[in-house]
Design a protein around this motif. Structure first.
Motif, PDB file in Angstrom:
ATOM      1  N   GLY A  39       0.779  -1.225   0.000  1.00 19.33           N
ATOM      2  CA  GLY A  39       0.000   0.000   0.000  1.00 19.33           C
ATOM      3  C   GLY A  39       0.807   1.270   0.000  1.00 19.33           C
ATOM      4  O   GLY A  39       0.247   2.371  -0.101  1.00 19.33           O
ATOM      5  N   CYS A  40       2.134   1.172   0.101  1.00 17.02           N
ATOM      6  CA  CYS A  40       2.967   2.382   0.095  1.00 17.02           C
ATOM      7  C   CYS A  40       3.063   2.942  -1.325  1.00 17.02           C
ATOM      8  O   CYS A  40       3.106   2.191  -2.302  1.00 17.02           O
ATOM      9  N   HIS A  41       3.112   4.243  -1.432  1.00 16.54           N
ATOM     10  CA  HIS A  41       3.194   4.905  -2.722  1.00 16.54           C
ATOM     11  C   HIS A  41       4.419   4.414  -3.481  1.00 16.54           C
ATOM     12  O   HIS A  41       5.528   4.412  -2.964  1.00 16.54           O
ATOM     13  N   GLY A  42       4.226   3.968  -4.692  1.00 16.09           N
ATOM     14  CA  GLY A  42       5.315   3.471  -5.512  1.00 16.09           C
ATOM     15  C   GLY A  42       5.539   1.984  -5.422  1.00 16.09           C
ATOM     16  O   GLY A  42       6.341   1.431  -6.188  1.00 16.09           O
ATOM     17  N   THR A  43       4.870   1.317  -4.495  1.00 16.83           N
ATOM     18  CA  THR A  43       5.002  -0.142  -4.377  1.00 16.83           C
ATOM     19  C   THR A  43       4.079  -0.822  -5.389  1.00 16.83           C
ATOM     20  O   THR A  43       2.973  -0.344  -5.659  1.00 16.83           O
ATOM     21  N   ASP A  44       4.539  -1.930  -5.951  1.00 13.74           N
ATOM     22  CA  ASP A  44       3.719  -2.718  -6.890  1.00 13.74           C
ATOM     23  C   ASP A  44       2.369  -3.003  -6.251  1.00 13.74           C
ATOM     24  O   ASP A  44       2.286  -3.443  -5.105  1.00 13.74           O
ATOM     25  N   ALA A  45       1.317  -2.746  -6.976  1.00 12.83           N
ATOM     26  CA  ALA A  45      -0.032  -2.949  -6.447  1.00 12.83           C
ATOM     27  C   ALA A  45      -0.271  -4.383  -6.017  1.00 12.83           C
ATOM     28  O   ALA A  45      -1.144  -4.650  -5.156  1.00 12.83           O
ATOM     29  N   ALA A  46       0.482  -5.323  -6.599  1.00 14.16           N
ATOM     30  CA  ALA A  46       0.311  -6.724  -6.224  1.00 14.16           C
ATOM     31  C   ALA A  46       0.874  -7.015  -4.839  1.00 14.16           C
ATOM     32  O   ALA A  46       0.569  -8.063  -4.250  1.00 14.16           O
ATOM     33  N   GLN A  47       1.716  -6.104  -4.350  1.00 18.53           N
ATOM     34  CA  GLN A  47       2.291  -6.301  -3.020  1.00 18.53           C
ATOM     35  C   GLN A  47       1.358  -5.674  -2.005  1.00 18.53           C
ATOM     36  O   GLN A  47       1.222  -4.452  -1.914  1.00 18.53           O
ATOM     37  N   THR A  48       0.696  -6.504  -1.249  1.00 23.72           N
ATOM     38  CA  THR A  48      -0.286  -6.010  -0.274  1.00 23.72           C
ATOM     39  C   THR A  48       0.101  -6.314   1.167  1.00 23.72           C
ATOM     40  O   THR A  48      -0.598  -5.925   2.092  1.00 23.72           O
ATOM     41  N   GLY A  49       1.202  -7.030   1.354  1.00 22.39           N
ATOM     42  CA  GLY A  49       1.589  -7.407   2.712  1.00 22.39           C
ATOM     43  C   GLY A  49       2.014  -6.210   3.548  1.00 22.39           C
ATOM     44  O   GLY A  49       2.629  -5.263   3.053  1.00 22.39           O
ATOM     45  N   THR A  50       1.675  -6.267   4.808  1.00 19.37           N
ATOM     46  CA  THR A  50       2.054  -5.199   5.736  1.00 19.37           C
ATOM     47  C   THR A  50       2.979  -5.707   6.835  1.00 19.37           C
ATOM     48  O   THR A  50       3.152  -5.043   7.856  1.00 19.37           O
ATOM     49  N   GLY A  51       3.571  -6.880   6.611  1.00 21.62           N
ATOM     50  CA  GLY A  51       4.504  -7.414   7.592  1.00 21.62           C
ATOM     51  C   GLY A  51       5.812  -6.643   7.594  1.00 21.62           C
ATOM     52  O   GLY A  51       6.179  -5.980   6.628  1.00 21.62           O
ATOM     53  N   GLY A  52       6.538  -6.737   8.689  1.00 17.15           N
ATOM     54  CA  GLY A  52       7.822  -6.047   8.793  1.00 17.15           C
ATOM     55  C   GLY A  52       8.667  -6.593   9.924  1.00 17.15           C
ATOM     56  O   GLY A  52       8.276  -7.522  10.639  1.00 17.15           O
ATOM     57  N   VAL A  53       9.814  -6.020  10.072  1.00 13.79           N
ATOM     58  CA  VAL A  53      10.747  -6.357  11.138  1.00 13.79           C
ATOM     59  C   VAL A  53      11.148  -5.067  11.837  1.00 13.79           C
ATOM     60  O   VAL A  53      11.446  -4.064  11.183  1.00 13.79           O
ATOM     61  N   ILE A  54      11.143  -5.086  13.162  1.00 17.08           N
ATOM     62  CA  ILE A  54      11.636  -3.954  13.933  1.00 17.08           C
ATOM     63  C   ILE A  54      12.920  -4.369  14.654  1.00 17.08           C
ATOM     64  O   ILE A  54      13.125  -5.543  14.965  1.00 17.08           O
ATOM     65  N   SER A  55      13.800  -3.416  14.877  1.00 14.71           N
ATOM     66  CA  SER A  55      15.009  -3.657  15.674  1.00 14.71           C
ATOM     67  C   SER A  55      14.689  -3.372  17.129  1.00 14.71           C
ATOM     68  O   SER A  55      14.218  -2.282  17.474  1.00 14.71           O
ATOM     69  N   ARG A  56      14.933  -4.345  17.985  1.00 20.67           N
ATOM     70  CA  ARG A  56      14.664  -4.150  19.406  1.00 20.67           C
ATOM     71  C   ARG A  56      15.652  -3.165  20.020  1.00 20.67           C
ATOM     72  O   ARG A  56      16.847  -3.160  19.691  1.00 20.67           O
ATOM     73  N   VAL A  57      15.158  -2.335  20.953  1.00 27.39           N
ATOM     74  CA  VAL A  57      16.031  -1.430  21.708  1.00 27.39           C
ATOM     75  C   VAL A  57      15.799  -1.539  23.211  1.00 27.39           C
ATOM     76  O   VAL A  57      16.460  -0.855  23.990  1.00 27.39           O
ATOM     77  N   ASP A  58      14.886  -2.416  23.617  1.00 28.31           N
ATOM     78  CA  ASP A  58      14.556  -2.521  25.041  1.00 28.31           C
ATOM     79  C   ASP A  58      15.737  -3.003  25.873  1.00 28.31           C
ATOM     80  O   ASP A  58      15.749  -2.828  27.094  1.00 28.31           O
ATOM     81  N   ASP A  59      16.731  -3.637  25.242  1.00 26.39           N
ATOM     82  CA  ASP A  59      17.902  -4.135  25.961  1.00 26.39           C
ATOM     83  C   ASP A  59      19.121  -3.237  25.765  1.00 26.39           C
ATOM     84  O   ASP A  59      20.245  -3.635  26.092  1.00 26.39           O
ATOM     85  N   LEU A  60      18.928  -2.033  25.255  1.00 26.42           N
ATOM     86  CA  LEU A  60      20.064  -1.169  24.910  1.00 26.42           C
ATOM     87  C   LEU A  60      20.255   0.008  25.873  1.00 26.42           C
ATOM     88  O   LEU A  60      21.104   0.867  25.631  1.00 26.42           O
ATOM     89  N   ALA A  61      19.504   0.038  26.964  1.00 26.16           N
ATOM     90  CA  ALA A  61      19.570   1.211  27.842  1.00 26.16           C
ATOM     91  C   ALA A  61      20.978   1.453  28.375  1.00 26.16           C
ATOM     92  O   ALA A  61      21.458   2.603  28.396  1.00 26.16           O
ATOM     93  N   SER A  62      21.664   0.413  28.803  1.00 29.76           N
ATOM     94  CA  SER A  62      23.001   0.617  29.365  1.00 29.76           C
ATOM     95  C   SER A  62      23.978   1.053  28.291  1.00 29.76           C
ATOM     96  O   SER A  62      24.867   1.884  28.539  1.00 29.76           O
ATOM     97  N   TRP A  63      23.841   0.506  27.079  1.00 26.39           N
ATOM     98  CA  TRP A  63      24.706   0.922  25.974  1.00 26.39           C
ATOM     99  C   TRP A  63      24.467   2.380  25.616  1.00 26.39           C
ATOM    100  O   TRP A  63      25.419   3.166  25.466  1.00 26.39           O
ATOM    101  N   VAL A  64      23.196   2.760  25.504  1.00 28.00           N
ATOM    102  CA  VAL A  64      22.866   4.152  25.196  1.00 28.00           C
ATOM    103  C   VAL A  64      23.425   5.076  26.273  1.00 28.00           C
ATOM    104  O   VAL A  64      24.052   6.096  25.990  1.00 28.00           O
ATOM    105  N   SER A  65      23.216   4.695  27.535  1.00 28.55           N
ATOM    106  CA  SER A  65      23.680   5.540  28.636  1.00 28.55           C
ATOM    107  C   SER A  65      25.191   5.715  28.605  1.00 28.55           C
ATOM    108  O   SER A  65      25.702   6.821  28.804  1.00 28.55           O
ATOM    109  N   SER A  66      25.919   4.635  28.337  1.00 22.10           N
ATOM    110  CA  SER A  66      27.381   4.731  28.324  1.00 22.10           C
ATOM    111  C   SER A  66      27.875   5.651  27.227  1.00 22.10           C
ATOM    112  O   SER A  66      28.906   6.323  27.387  1.00 22.10           O
ATOM    113  N   LYS A  67      27.165   5.691  26.118  1.00 24.51           N
ATOM    114  CA  LYS A  67      27.593   6.539  25.005  1.00 24.51           C
ATOM    115  C   LYS A  67      27.207   7.996  25.220  1.00 24.51           C
ATOM    116  O   LYS A  67      28.017   8.902  24.980  1.00 24.51           O
TER     117      LYS A  67
END
Length: 733
Positions: A221-249
């Motif tokens: 459904g995104c603009h420019g995507t082939d109309a035959a592609q209707t899937g809305t699945g995806g992958v997200i990168s987890r950040v819930d375990d990155l608090a200590s890394w973020v804090s150190s930086k």
């Protein structure tokens, strides 16, 4: 097909970056099932739009700290379909970020430049440092628990919608979490919502906390995507375990990084070096971290102002700051005894700019400051003989992230008073002079005061010393003035108070030759209960101070006064430091000519945290220290800035096992050049043995009870440095 089984090209390349696009003329609807965010809705104000280069790529991001974004590494990877590898340090292209702007056509939030990347190597995540803090948008809070299958999560971004390539309005959608892996989670858009190109790096939130960043999508459904592609699945990168890394930086103080590769560099001055046959012309040697070589900076280079001449003393004072806010550290160099035209020893200052190839390799190479030229107060004042512009320099950034320079001109004639001294203050469009006849500045202009012979500054305050000031009839008793970065109505930094030893709130007494204010150091301080480090700790060296042991007065034994400059602009002395007697709890014994306090350096190793005895460090040079029968061998004391001296005093001399090799030598003056960073104490030995040296002592070597770790030695003839030198190690930053 499930998104986790998408081909790498389809899974990464399409979502992660937008192409070079013209913005649409008006806000567009979100993808099917998505929702444009209303102007009054600040729920996702921490969301940012990131543009790489001239709209080469566009991504979304989330503010997780006033100075830092979390976003997708794929936004910066050379070819995200092949690899997510991102080089740490300054971005290869100009990167801009707009934070907290629901509608990109208005002026909400803030616009910033991304100046540093800190990538993860295990997922599609990178931390991106902004050139200045964002103070009008609350950062997102990172989740502390992993997402679970079946949860619903909200995502936000500035990517394509169903009918617009480059919408002007932030939009949101809803994901269902399908499954969770170690560093990612599979998701499916609800009611036709899907992440599109440009949404990569945008926040994914559950119950108001950040669980991840959009990474990959089928883009149905995104603009420019082939109309035959209707899937809305995806992958997200987890950040819930990155608090200590973020804090150190985000809590780590900035490093010196002239070539922007994320590895610490060092500049080492030899102001007495011979250049092209000219003695005492001076030079600065650069050692690039990570084994990337060395460089020599001198005035015979075509991009450095002036020309190497006998007695210039190029590099007699140096400091560092990212003055043009591009992610590359810049070097500030004072040529203290430079002749300007026919005016002897007038002095001038240069800012030499960092770049990917190192100092002087970029398009912008040098900004030159010379009295009678340029703009502002520097142009309005003429160079004078013996004025020594650049005899002391201090550079840094204010609490608002604005770069500044403070340039001492201790030989300046003010209102007809020779060598009364002044200082220049430069910040943005501000270019002003300040001296003791400036409105509300304590003291008065007098001949030979030497105001500007010492300068120090941090994010909150500025200190300018006049060590030759006459106090109560005592010549060279010394004083100083403390300012804020806020400007007075007359245009110069706002004076807060002056200090001398005849004041009730300063210990001791003003005496001839004390040289109170000869050396100064300031560092940010966060007291308990404060939200930020909005105060400072100031240490003041008085190396000419006579100290009494029993009934014996030890001339020029020296001492240091330490105190707090509060957020309200007041002074509170906390302690004085001196060597005392042989049986007290401070190392050494006060002796004639020790000159303790001739040099000072301080650091707050964790400026975001409440300050502690461990994080607030001070080093004090005693270059006149006699060790046994060895005169002027020199030594260094280290202390905590905020705790009692004795339990925190470590004594460092050559050959004592703390990392400086050899044995004490006559007239080595160890401690005349010292500089703290968050990880090392740099100790110069410009007076030998040999051609000079600089030693980088790990922090543990400088702390009472700390393990002695190997030092890094910088010496002519080693590590790619040429085997020549006169006063190598006289300054280091």
């Amino acid at each position: 097909m499930h998104p986790s089984r998408l081909s790498r090209v389809a899974a990464l390349g399409a979502v992660l970056a937008t192409g070079s696009l013209a913005l649409s003329a008006a806000p567009a609807a979100a993808v099917t099932g998505g929702t444009p965010v209303a102007d009054a809705d600040t729920t996702y104000a921490y969301t940012a739009q990131v543009i790489v280069g001239g709209h080469d790529r566009g991504c979304s991001a989330v503010l997780v700290d006033t100075e830092w974004l979390l976003t997708a590494a794929s936004c910066f990877a050379a070819d995200p379909a092949v690899s997510l590898e991102v080089a740490p340090g300054a971005p290869a292209k100009t990167v801009t970020a707009v934070v907290g702007r629901t509608d990109l056509s208005n002026s909400q939030g803030a616009e910033r430049r991304v100046v540093e990347l800190v990538p993860r190597t295990d997922r599609d995540v990178v931390l991106a440092r902004l050139n200045r803090p964002v103070t009008n948008v609350a950062p997102a809070a990172l989740a502390t628990t992993a997402p679970t299958a079946g949860q619903e999560a909200k995502f936000a971004g500035y990517g394509r919608t169903a009918d617009a390539w480059a919408p002007l309005r932030l939009h949101t959608g809803t994901y269902t979490v399908d499954s969770v892996a170690a560093t990612s989670a599979d998701v499916t858009g609800v009611n036709g919502a899907a992440a599109c190109m440009g949404d990569a790096g945008g926040p994914v939130v559950v119950a108001g906390t950040l669980i991840g960043l959009s990474s990959r999508s089928q883009q149905g459904g995104c603009h420019g995507t082939d109309a035959a592609q209707t899937g809305t699945g995806g992958v997200i990168s987890r950040v819930d375990d990155l608090a200590s890394w973020v804090s150190s930086k985000v809590r780590a103080p900035r490093i010196t990084d002239f070539n922007g590769d994320g590895t610490e560099d060092i500049a080492i001055a030899d102001p007495a070096a011979t250049v092209g046959g000219d003695t005492n012309a001076g030079l600065v040697r650069i050692v690039y971290g990570g084994g990337k070589g060395t460089a020599e900076i001198n005035q015979d280079l075509d991009w450095v102002a002036g020309g190497a001449e006998q007695g210039d003393w190029f590099g007699d004072a140096i400091d560092t700051v990212d003055y043009n806010e591009d992610g590359y550290t810049d070097l500030v160099v004072g040529s203290t005894l430079e002749d300007v035209g026919s005016v002897a020893d007038a002095g001038f200052v240069d800012v030499l700019y960092g770049a990917p190839g190192g100092l002087g390799t970029g398009t912008l190479k040098n900004t030159h400051f010379e009295q009678g030229a340029g703009t502002g107060a520097i142009k309005a004042t003429a160079p004078g003989a013996g004025e020594r512009m650049g005899d002391a320099v201090a550079a840094g950034t204010t609490a608002a992230g604005e770069p500044y320079l403070v340039i001492g001109v201790p030989g300046e004639t003010v209102n007809g008073k020779a060598k009364a001294g002044m200082a220049f203050y430069l910040r943005g469009g501000t270019n002003v002079a300040v001296h003791q006849d400036s409105t509300d500045v304590p003291g008065a202009v007098e001949a030979d005061d030497g105001f500007g012979a010492a300068v120090a500054a941090d994010a909150n305050h500025i200190a300018v010393g006049a060590p030759n000031e006459n106090i109560g009839g005592d010549d060279a008793s010394g004083n100083l003035a403390v300012f804020s970065h806020t400007l007075h109505s007359d245009g110069h930094p706002k004076p807060l108070f002056g200090l001398d030893q005849d004041l009730d709130n300063v210990s001791g007494a003003a005496e001839a030759g004390d040289e109170f204010g000869y050396a100064l150091t300031l560092t940010d301080y966060r007291p308990s209960g404060a939200a930020t480090a909005d105060e400072s700790i100031l240490a003041i060296g008085s190396p000419g101070e006579a100290m009494t042991i029993g009934t014996s007065s030890r001339a020029a034994a020296g001492r240091v006064v330490v105190g707090r400059v509060t957020a309200a602009g007041t002074w509170q002395e906390s302690r004085q430091l001196w060597q005392g007697t042989a049986d007290d709890d401070v190392s050494g014994t006060a002796e004639t000519g020790d000159r303790m306090g001739e040099s000072l350096t301080a650091v707050n190793t964790d400026p975001r945290a409440v300050s502690t005895a461990a994080t607030m460090r001070l080093a004090v040079g005693a270059p006149g220290e006699a060790l046994g029968a060895v005169a002027n061998a020199g030594a260094v004391h280290t202390f905590s800035l905020v705790a009692a001296a004795g339990a925190n005093d470590r004594w460092i001399e050559a050959g004592d096992g703390d990392g400086i090799p050899g044995s004490p030598g006559a007239n080595q003056y160890l401690g005349r050049n010292i500089h703290y960073t968050a990880t090392h104490l740099y100790v110069g030995m410009p007076y030998g043995p040999g051609l000079g040296a600089l030693y980088a002592l790990p922090m543990s070597n400088t702390v009472v009870g700390g393990a002695v770790a190997p030092v890094t030695a910088y010496k002519p003839g080693t590590g790619g440095l040429p085997n020549v030198g006169v006063r190598f190690g006289a300054q280091a930053r």
